[in-house]
Scaffold this motif. Structure first.
Motif, short mmCIF file in Angstrom:
data_model
loop_
_atom_site.label_atom_id
_atom_site.label_comp_id
_atom_site.label_asym_id
_atom_site.label_seq_id
_atom_site.Cartn_x
_atom_site.Cartn_y
_atom_site.Cartn_z
N CYS A 59 63.15 -13.43 38.51
CA CYS A 59 64.31 -13.70 39.37
C CYS A 59 64.38 -12.69 40.51
O CYS A 59 64.75 -13.04 41.64
CB CYS A 59 65.60 -13.66 38.55
N ALA A 60 64.03 -11.44 40.20
CA ALA A 60 64.03 -10.41 41.25
C ALA A 60 62.98 -10.74 42.31
O ALA A 60 63.26 -10.70 43.51
CB ALA A 60 63.75 -9.05 40.63
N GLU A 61 61.80 -11.12 41.85
CA GLU A 61 60.70 -11.40 42.79
C GLU A 61 60.99 -12.61 43.66
O GLU A 61 60.71 -12.61 44.86
CB GLU A 61 59.40 -11.65 42.01
N TYR A 62 61.57 -13.66 43.05
CA TYR A 62 61.82 -14.90 43.81
C TYR A 62 63.22 -14.95 44.42
O TYR A 62 63.61 -15.96 44.98
CB TYR A 62 61.62 -16.13 42.89
N ASP A 63 63.96 -13.87 44.30
CA ASP A 63 65.32 -13.75 44.84
C ASP A 63 66.23 -14.88 44.34
O ASP A 63 66.85 -15.60 45.12
CB ASP A 63 65.28 -13.73 46.38
N VAL A 64 66.26 -15.02 43.02
CA VAL A 64 67.13 -16.04 42.40
C VAL A 64 68.29 -15.30 41.72
O VAL A 64 68.07 -14.31 41.02
CB VAL A 64 66.34 -16.86 41.36
N GLU A 65 69.50 -15.78 41.94
CA GLU A 65 70.64 -15.13 41.30
C GLU A 65 70.58 -15.41 39.79
O GLU A 65 70.52 -16.57 39.38
CB GLU A 65 71.95 -15.68 41.88
N LEU A 66 70.61 -14.34 38.99
CA LEU A 66 70.52 -14.49 37.53
C LEU A 66 71.89 -14.18 36.92
O LEU A 66 72.44 -13.10 37.13
CB LEU A 66 69.46 -13.52 36.98
N ILE A 67 72.44 -15.15 36.19
CA ILE A 67 73.74 -14.96 35.55
C ILE A 67 73.54 -14.93 34.04
O ILE A 67 72.85 -15.80 33.49
CB ILE A 67 74.72 -16.12 35.89
N ILE A 68 74.12 -13.92 33.38
CA ILE A 68 73.91 -13.77 31.93
C ILE A 68 75.27 -13.68 31.23
O ILE A 68 75.86 -12.61 31.13
CB ILE A 68 73.06 -12.51 31.63
N PRO A 69 75.78 -14.82 30.73
CA PRO A 69 77.01 -14.75 29.94
C PRO A 69 76.67 -14.31 28.50
O PRO A 69 75.72 -14.84 27.92
CB PRO A 69 77.55 -16.19 29.95
N VAL A 70 77.41 -13.35 27.97
CA VAL A 70 77.13 -12.87 26.61
C VAL A 70 78.40 -12.93 25.77
O VAL A 70 79.51 -12.92 26.31
CB VAL A 70 76.58 -11.43 26.59
N SER A 71 78.22 -12.97 24.43
CA SER A 71 79.40 -13.06 23.58
C SER A 71 79.60 -11.80 22.74
O SER A 71 80.42 -11.80 21.84
CB SER A 71 79.30 -14.28 22.67
N LYS A 72 78.84 -10.78 23.03
CA LYS A 72 79.04 -9.52 22.32
C LYS A 72 78.96 -8.38 23.33
O LYS A 72 78.04 -8.35 24.17
CB LYS A 72 77.94 -9.31 21.25
N SER A 73 79.87 -7.42 23.21
CA SER A 73 79.91 -6.37 24.24
C SER A 73 78.71 -5.44 24.18
O SER A 73 78.26 -4.93 25.21
CB SER A 73 81.21 -5.59 24.14
N MET A 74 78.16 -5.22 22.97
CA MET A 74 76.98 -4.35 22.91
C MET A 74 75.77 -5.04 23.56
O MET A 74 74.93 -4.38 24.16
CB MET A 74 76.67 -3.98 21.46
N VAL A 75 75.72 -6.36 23.42
CA VAL A 75 74.63 -7.11 24.08
C VAL A 75 74.82 -7.03 25.60
O VAL A 75 73.84 -6.93 26.35
CB VAL A 75 74.61 -8.58 23.59
N MET A 76 76.07 -7.04 26.03
CA MET A 76 76.36 -6.94 27.48
C MET A 76 75.77 -5.63 28.04
O MET A 76 75.06 -5.64 29.05
CB MET A 76 77.88 -6.95 27.69
N GLU A 77 76.05 -4.53 27.35
CA GLU A 77 75.55 -3.23 27.81
C GLU A 77 74.03 -3.21 27.86
O GLU A 77 73.42 -2.76 28.82
CB GLU A 77 76.06 -2.12 26.88
N ARG A 78 73.43 -3.72 26.78
CA ARG A 78 71.96 -3.71 26.67
C ARG A 78 71.33 -4.63 27.73
O ARG A 78 70.33 -4.27 28.33
CB ARG A 78 71.59 -4.17 25.24
N ALA A 79 71.97 -5.79 27.94
CA ALA A 79 71.43 -6.74 28.93
C ALA A 79 71.47 -6.11 30.33
O ALA A 79 70.56 -6.30 31.13
CB ALA A 79 72.23 -8.03 28.90
N ARG A 80 72.54 -5.36 30.60
CA ARG A 80 72.64 -4.70 31.91
C ARG A 80 71.51 -3.69 32.09
O ARG A 80 70.89 -3.62 33.14
CB ARG A 80 74.00 -4.00 32.04
N GLU A 81 71.24 -2.92 31.02
CA GLU A 81 70.16 -1.91 31.09
C GLU A 81 68.82 -2.60 31.31
O GLU A 81 68.02 -2.18 32.15
CB GLU A 81 70.09 -1.13 29.78
N VAL A 82 68.58 -3.68 30.55
CA VAL A 82 67.29 -4.39 30.63
C VAL A 82 67.09 -4.94 32.03
O VAL A 82 66.01 -4.78 32.64
CB VAL A 82 67.25 -5.53 29.57
N CYS A 83 68.12 -5.59 32.58
CA CYS A 83 67.99 -6.20 33.90
C CYS A 83 67.82 -5.14 34.98
O CYS A 83 67.02 -5.30 35.91
CB CYS A 83 69.20 -7.07 34.21
N ASN A 84 68.58 -4.06 34.83
CA ASN A 84 68.48 -2.97 35.79
C ASN A 84 67.03 -2.47 35.87
O ASN A 84 66.46 -2.33 36.96
CB ASN A 84 69.42 -1.85 35.33
#
Lengths: 289, 260, 232
Positions: free
Chosen positions: B77-102
């Motif tokens: 998504c970064a390479e092709y400039d596509v907006e990536l949206i990640i809805p999550v249902s657990k707050s710890m997954v939210m934090e981890r997903a942010r780190e991974v995407c970053n």
């Protein structure tokens, strides 16, 4: 002419999904209001459970664990109700419990409804409610050793030492049958792994129709039988109706609910047939070109 | 130690040994092409991509594997400039997903295209989460929806909503009861251990390839045990039919640790 | 350094959990220590998860308040979310209508929170779940077609199961002679569930379990690059 047929079959092939939803809604509503119902027959999945309760010596308690929430209540509650009717009529005290927080509410709803039809049913003698306990499989593990260790009181705060039903129950092995009506995890799978596999106690259960394939590998080795969705409950009700008990068919929910479900199945079949006729017709018409 | 524990220990040792032994081998597997094709499609249509990493918490191994997949998707998504949206249902997954995407956007050299608000938490309740995500998908009309991880009854609700608006839907789960729903509704479905294997294949790391080799060793062991028991039971039935029942009892006791 | 410390914590905890499965059930000694540590880990996870919930809740409220402030598209939905969140939080914390104090049962059915649960959340859950029936119908119509070998197999097996689960399935083909009774859809559907389905389910269960072991070992043995922020 051929183009006209192609156009008709293409329309059927790409039918708007909202039309399918509408047809289902209309037919299910009509069958609900018209009280359509069909008498079922017991299958080899529920007959062993029925026979086991029949052959148990009267007075031997049965444990029913209700692991479901309002979401799956329409499918699972009729199973628990049918077994409750049967166990009560056959003279087996019933102990209810749940590994789900919503289970406490489900037990109350069920016992309020079923035992209201039996004026001589007494709490503490014919049935008891241990309510919800947090811990999932840890609760099952503890119950294997001692019931009193994990449940000091019942769901209403009464010490279980003061409840006659628990006089002869020390742990899971003292029950004649364990039943888990399970809408997810923790549920029947945990009961199989931590109770049925570890102790030599007959175990059975029920699950939603979509969950049955997951539990069938355990039948008949690790589970005695399985209520396969609403149909499982309706099969059990059929066994009850055919039995020695004089049970009022109006009290049995699954047989009534199977009516709309059957109609829904037939509607889906009609759409499947229509879809495949159009696929085949389009294939032939395009080849003819 | 009971016999079932011993069997488990042997399996663990075999898999671990295979993983450590093959650590330096060259990778023979390529990335699964569908994911890149799907992200490219989203770029062409200038519509967002949705990634749903299941409905369980970070202590579930399927969630962890889903986050490995997320890293790969985020890089594309970064390479092709596509907006990536990640809805999550657990707050710890939210934090981890942010780190991974970053990390993924940084590695791709486009950290300016990433904002942590692209990962959003709604509720822990699976059905509440589904209602929210279905609404988001219906309004945002993404070009591609990825659903990887542990799903329960929410699988079909998410898959059908995605199918109705998205051009491509790709799913992967190791929950046996939910696989048929994804197969019926999605364009591509990774079934069972395929899902674990895909995350390793896509990363292309030597360590992840070693994991695949460990998995293969485990499968060989399982097949070996099943075949041995089947062959032995048939041989007993043919040559010593009177011992057949005792043989089955021995096998049953071995597999259940003698507890039954 | 940070990464190494995290890896040490992960590997130690995981190895203790694995070890506890192989040690005998005794109260004292090394086995007792490992077993007792194993029983504490889920509690620790729950405590960490509670703190993480604060993160989630603040993110939820932050993003919706921002939406309302900036009058973004569909900001009205955000007002509903924020209001619902505030009402349920206040009602739950104050234990309105139920037993008060720290020992008071939050899930008391007579409390306002209990009533919200049974009168709002339960019907909403049931409604959402019932959508599955409609979605299943549209997914079946689309997927079960004679287009390829795979979809034809899906169509045939689905049709047998659907017909087999009709209450009158046994009567539909009762005219069949005894030798062909196995062709009755109720018998065929049960056979399909008990034989081919069970074989497939067992295969998936075994391989998934092996997959779980392999992925877990990857992290326990420190072979993962991406567990702690990406760079090794």
């Amino acid at each position: 002419m051929r183009n006209r047929f192609i156009s008709i079959f293409t329309t059927i092939d790409n039918i708007d999904r909202r039309l399918i939803y509408l047809m289902l809604a209309i037919t299910i509503s009509i069958s609900l209001f018209a009280d359509v119902s069909f008498r079922d027959e017991p299958s080899e999945l529920v007959i062993p459970i029925f026979n086991h309760i029949e052959n148990l010596e009267p007075g031997i308690p049965i444990l029913i664990s209700m692991e479901y929430s309002p979401t799956s209540e329409p499918e699972l509650a009729p199973m628990a109700k049918a077994v409750t009717h049967h166990a009560f009529l056959a003279g087996h005290p019933i102990c209810y419990m749940s590994l789900w927080p919503e289970g406490g509410m489900m037990i109350n709803r069920l016992t309020d409804q079923v035992f209201a039809t039996y004026p001589d049913a007494k709490y503490g003698k014919h049935w008891a409610n241990l309510g919800f306990k947090v811990g999932g499989e840890m609760v099952i593990n503890s119950m294997r050793d001692s019931l009193q260790h994990i449940y000091a009181t019942d769901a209403f705060g009464t010490s279980i030492d003061q409840i006659p039903l628990f006089n002869d129950i020390n742990n899971l092995s003292d029950f004649g049958l364990l039943l888990s009506f399970s809408g997810g995890s923790p549920g029947l799978k945990e009961w199989i792994l931590y109770a049925g596999d570890e102790l030599d106690i007959p175990l059975a259960g029920g699950c939603k129709g979509v969950g049955a394939p997951q539990f069938l590998p355990y039948f008949p080795g690790q589970i005695l039988g399985l209520f396969n969705g609403l149909k499982g409950a309706s099969e059990y009700e059929a066994a009850l109706i055919n039995s020695r008990y004089n049970i009022d068919a109006d009290m049995l929910e699954a047989t009534t609910r199977m009516g709309p479900q059957t109609i829904a199945h037939l509607v889906i079949m009609v759409f499947l047939v229509l879809g495949n006729i159009s696929t085949l017709a389009l294939f032939i018409l395009r080849r003819l070109r | 130690m009971s016999s079932d524990s011993l069997l488990l220990l042997i399996t663990l040792v075999v898999i671990a040994a295979a993983m450590l032994r093959h650590r330096d081998r060259k990778s023979e597997v390529d990335c699964i092409p569908e994911i890149e094709v799907a992200v490219r499609k989203a770029a062409e249509l200038n519509r967002p991509a949705y990634f749903i990493p299941g409905s369980r918490d970070i202590d579930n191994i399927q969630t962890i594997s889903a986050l490995s997949m997320l890293k790969v998707v985020a890089r594309y998504c970064a390479e092709y400039d596509v907006e990536l949206i990640i809805p999550v249902s657990k707050s710890m997954v939210m934090e981890r997903a942010r780190e991974v995407c970053n990390a993924a956007y940084e590695e791709a050299g486009f950290s300016d295209r990433w904002s942590s608000s692209q990962v959003s938490y709604t509720t822990d309740d699976p059905l509440g989460f589904v209602a929210h995500v279905d609404g988001m998908i219906a309004r945002a009309k993404p070009a591609v929806c990825f659903m990887f991880g542990f799903f329960a009854g929410e699988s079909l609700l998410l898959a059908e909503s995605s199918y109705n608006v998205a051009e491509v839907t790709i799913a992967g789960t190791a929950v046996p009861s939910q696989i048929p729903f994804f197969v019926a509704s999605c364009d591509t479905t990774l079934i069972g251990e395929e899902f674990f294997a895909a995350s390793a294949m896509l990363s292309g790391n030597q360590e992840d390839i070693a994991m695949l080799q460990g998995l293969d060793a485990g499968k060989q062991l399982a097949i070996g045990i099943i075949l041995a028991v089947v062959v032995l039971s048939y041989l007993t039935l043919i040559f010593k039919p009177e011992m057949y029942e005792s043989f089955l009892t021995i096998v049953d006791n071995l597999l259940h640790g003698g507890g039954r | 350094m940070k990464r190494n410390l995290a890896q040490v914590v992960l590997s130690t905890v995981a190895l203790l959990i694995v070890l506890s499965a192989f040690l005998p059930d005794t109260d004292g000694g090394f086995s007792g220590i490992v077993k007792s540590a194993d029983s504490y880990f889920p509690i620790w996870f729950s405590i960490i998860a509670v703190f993480a919930f604060v993160l989630g809740a603040s993110s939820l409220i932050g993003s919706h308040v921002r939406k309302i402030k900036d009058r973004e598209t569909d900001w009205q939905y955000s007002v509903v979310t924020v209001l619902s969140f505030a009402i349920v939080l206040i009602v739950g914390l104050a234990k309105l209508g139920g037993a008060s104090g720290l020992e008071g049962d939050v899930s008391d059915p007579a409390s306002v929170l209990g009533r919200i649960f049974s009168s709002v959340l339960s019907p909403l859950h049931a409604t959402l779940f019932s959508l599955l029936a409609f979605y299943m119908a549209s997914a079946a119509f689309r997927s079960f077609r004679i287009r390829s070998l795979e979809t034809t197999v899906l169509l045939v097996s689905a049709s047998i199961i659907i017909i087999g689960r009709l209450p009158f399935a046994s009567k539909l083909f009762s005219f069949l002679p005894d030798a062909l009774q196995w062709l009755r859809p109720d018998k065929l559907s049960l056979w399909m569930l008990l034989v081919p389905n069970t074989a497939g389910q067992r295969a998936v269960l075994i391989t998934v379990s092996l997959g779980v072991i392999a992925v877990a070992l990857k992290y326990i043995l420190g072979m993962s690059r991406d567990m702690f922020g990406g760079q090794k």
